[in-house]
Scaffold this motif. Sequence first.
Motif, short mmCIF file in Angstrom:
data_model
loop_
_atom_site.label_atom_id
_atom_site.label_comp_id
_atom_site.label_asym_id
_atom_site.label_seq_id
_atom_site.Cartn_x
_atom_site.Cartn_y
_atom_site.Cartn_z
N VAL A 71 10.95 23.29 -10.05
CA VAL A 71 10.84 22.22 -11.05
C VAL A 71 9.37 21.88 -11.28
O VAL A 71 8.93 21.69 -12.42
CB VAL A 71 11.65 20.99 -10.61
CG1 VAL A 71 11.33 19.80 -11.51
CG2 VAL A 71 13.14 21.30 -10.65
N ASP A 72 8.60 21.80 -10.21
CA ASP A 72 7.18 21.47 -10.34
C ASP A 72 6.42 22.54 -11.10
O ASP A 72 5.40 22.25 -11.74
CB ASP A 72 6.57 21.26 -8.95
CG ASP A 72 5.16 20.69 -9.01
OD1 ASP A 72 4.95 19.68 -9.71
OD2 ASP A 72 4.27 21.25 -8.36
N ASP A 73 6.90 23.78 -11.05
CA ASP A 73 6.25 24.87 -11.76
C ASP A 73 6.55 24.88 -13.25
O ASP A 73 5.91 25.62 -14.00
CB ASP A 73 6.67 26.22 -11.15
CG ASP A 73 6.03 26.48 -9.80
OD1 ASP A 73 5.02 25.80 -9.48
OD2 ASP A 73 6.52 27.35 -9.05
N LEU A 74 7.53 24.09 -13.70
CA LEU A 74 7.87 24.06 -15.12
C LEU A 74 6.75 23.41 -15.93
O LEU A 74 6.14 22.43 -15.50
CB LEU A 74 9.16 23.28 -15.34
CG LEU A 74 10.44 23.86 -14.75
CD1 LEU A 74 11.61 22.93 -14.99
CD2 LEU A 74 10.74 25.23 -15.35
N ASP A 75 6.50 23.95 -17.09
CA ASP A 75 5.51 23.37 -17.99
C ASP A 75 5.97 21.98 -18.42
O ASP A 75 7.10 21.81 -18.89
CB ASP A 75 5.33 24.27 -19.21
CG ASP A 75 4.16 23.85 -20.08
OD1 ASP A 75 3.35 23.02 -19.63
OD2 ASP A 75 4.06 24.37 -21.20
N GLY A 76 5.12 20.98 -18.25
CA GLY A 76 5.45 19.63 -18.66
C GLY A 76 6.20 18.81 -17.63
O GLY A 76 6.57 17.66 -17.91
N VAL A 77 6.43 19.35 -16.43
CA VAL A 77 7.18 18.64 -15.40
C VAL A 77 6.37 18.62 -14.11
O VAL A 77 5.78 19.62 -13.71
CB VAL A 77 8.55 19.31 -15.14
CG1 VAL A 77 9.34 18.51 -14.12
CG2 VAL A 77 9.34 19.43 -16.44
N ASP A 78 6.35 17.47 -13.47
CA ASP A 78 5.74 17.32 -12.15
C ASP A 78 6.80 16.82 -11.18
O ASP A 78 7.53 15.86 -11.48
CB ASP A 78 4.58 16.31 -12.18
CG ASP A 78 3.43 16.78 -13.05
OD1 ASP A 78 3.05 17.95 -12.94
OD2 ASP A 78 2.93 15.97 -13.85
N ALA A 79 6.90 17.46 -10.03
CA ALA A 79 7.85 17.05 -9.00
C ALA A 79 7.11 16.92 -7.68
O ALA A 79 6.26 17.75 -7.36
CB ALA A 79 8.99 18.06 -8.87
N ALA A 80 7.43 15.90 -6.93
CA ALA A 80 6.73 15.66 -5.66
C ALA A 80 7.70 15.07 -4.64
O ALA A 80 8.68 14.41 -5.00
CB ALA A 80 5.56 14.70 -5.86
N LEU A 81 7.39 15.32 -3.37
CA LEU A 81 8.16 14.77 -2.26
C LEU A 81 7.23 13.90 -1.43
O LEU A 81 6.05 14.21 -1.27
CB LEU A 81 8.72 15.89 -1.38
CG LEU A 81 9.52 15.40 -0.16
CD1 LEU A 81 11.00 15.35 -0.51
CD2 LEU A 81 9.29 16.30 1.05
N GLY A 82 7.76 12.81 -0.89
CA GLY A 82 7.00 11.97 0.01
C GLY A 82 7.83 11.57 1.22
O GLY A 82 9.04 11.35 1.10
N LEU A 145 12.25 8.72 2.65
CA LEU A 145 12.05 10.03 2.03
C LEU A 145 12.25 9.85 0.54
O LEU A 145 13.23 9.22 0.12
CB LEU A 145 13.06 11.02 2.60
CG LEU A 145 12.90 12.50 2.30
CD1 LEU A 145 11.62 13.05 2.92
CD2 LEU A 145 14.11 13.27 2.84
N ALA A 146 11.35 10.37 -0.28
CA ALA A 146 11.39 10.10 -1.71
C ALA A 146 11.00 11.33 -2.51
O ALA A 146 10.25 12.19 -2.05
CB ALA A 146 10.47 8.94 -2.06
N THR A 147 11.50 11.37 -3.75
CA THR A 147 11.03 12.33 -4.73
C THR A 147 10.52 11.57 -5.95
O THR A 147 11.00 10.48 -6.27
CB THR A 147 12.13 13.30 -5.19
OG1 THR A 147 13.18 12.56 -5.81
CG2 THR A 147 12.67 14.11 -4.03
N ALA A 148 9.55 12.15 -6.61
CA ALA A 148 9.07 11.65 -7.90
C ALA A 148 9.17 12.78 -8.90
O ALA A 148 8.76 13.91 -8.60
CB ALA A 148 7.64 11.15 -7.79
N LEU A 149 9.72 12.48 -10.05
CA LEU A 149 9.91 13.49 -11.10
C LEU A 149 9.37 12.90 -12.40
O LEU A 149 9.74 11.79 -12.78
CB LEU A 149 11.40 13.81 -11.24
CG LEU A 149 11.80 15.02 -12.07
CD1 LEU A 149 11.30 16.29 -11.42
CD2 LEU A 149 13.32 15.07 -12.21
N ALA A 150 8.47 13.61 -13.05
CA ALA A 150 7.89 13.16 -14.32
C ALA A 150 7.93 14.29 -15.33
O ALA A 150 7.63 15.45 -15.00
CB ALA A 150 6.45 12.69 -14.11
#
Length: 415
Positions: A71-82, A145-150
């Motif tokens: 998902v993070d590799d998709l153009d226009g999408v940022d995905a992160a874990l914390g 534990l969290a994810t952020a998706l933009a």
Amino acid sequence: MTRYAAEVNQLTAAWLGRTDGSGVLSGAGLWPLLAVLAWSADEPGRGELAGAVGLPADECMDAARDLLKEVDDLDGVDAALGLWAQEAAHVRPEWRDTLPAGTFGELTGDASTDQPKLDAWANERTHGLIERFPVQAGPELMLTLATALALRTTWERKFSDEPWQVADGVWSGRRLAGLSRTTPEAGDLRVTDSAAGPLTLTRVAGDNGLDVHLVLGSPEAAAGDVLAAAVPLVGPGSGSGSDGLVDGAALLESGEVSPWPGVSTVSAPRPGLVLKTPRFRVSSLHDLLRQAEVFGLRTVASGERGHFPAIGPVPLRVDQARQAAVAIFSATGFEAAAVTAIGLRTVSLPVHSSRAVAVSYDRPFGFLATHRSSGLVLFAGWVDSPDDWAPPGEGSRPAARPGVMRERLPRPDGT
């Protein structure tokens, strides 16, 4: 995109089917967290979480890692874990090392210190769309534990901004911020009969491979049911003819548009699609524990024992599970973000109903050594200077009579 799209969409549809459909949510933001928990839990919570994820539990950690990366590799999408944890949680390093790459930080247990740190992460990872972390910090938050998706895309074909006076329905009489455009792609409109009744779907294409599908059902259909029915209709294989879908070009040819929600025909210079929709910004804060059974969280959020032995020796259970989400649809494009967080706390120790008396000899005291059956006092003493502790072998003297009768007793003659 990813081999796990079907499983993520299944979770999204199940979630939508249990809501009123209002606001905005992200099953893609929640799914990796449930997968991590499924891999980390013991039974029966392990099986419940794996059921919600749609995979065997022993595959879930790899799946979470793969999905976030793809998902993070998709153009226009940022995905992160914390991940953040108090030292007292004693998180196993080997468990942390199996997690998807991300942010790892410490919690102090002080909300005034921890909450700004978590809020800053949410704000940064969503480019300012979400300013507050959905889980509340405090002394009981041992681990979160969290994810952020933009997501952000610009329309291939922009809309015109214009006032829109709606004539009928619940918006009748309102002057909306309208968006309109005319394009030659009539096939972007599709209709079908579904379990929720007739549906109309319109694809709005972004310039970086991201699309937004607008979905309309009949006025009496429940919003959650409409959206849940639409989920399997927006995949790459869902073209005209599949799943009973009929596209706009076929509708123009047949002239049969009346059964379909929102669809009509208008005069135009050439065949195509005329689309009108209001500009919108929606936001939601979801308490996931209200639908715990949908997400496999019922067992792991309850009980008198811990459920996650893989995380560490401290017994932990889920105490908070929330998602903050926002979506903005404008004339030029679309942006959305979600922060999903699950907070764990220690399991409370058992509460005993009986009471006991306690005593502490924390100042000088005396003792008597007696013969039990006769009551004869064999030794009497007073302890006013007990020995300091020293590890065995480091100069400690034998403890035959420590602190007993240190003063020399007087002889019978008084000397």
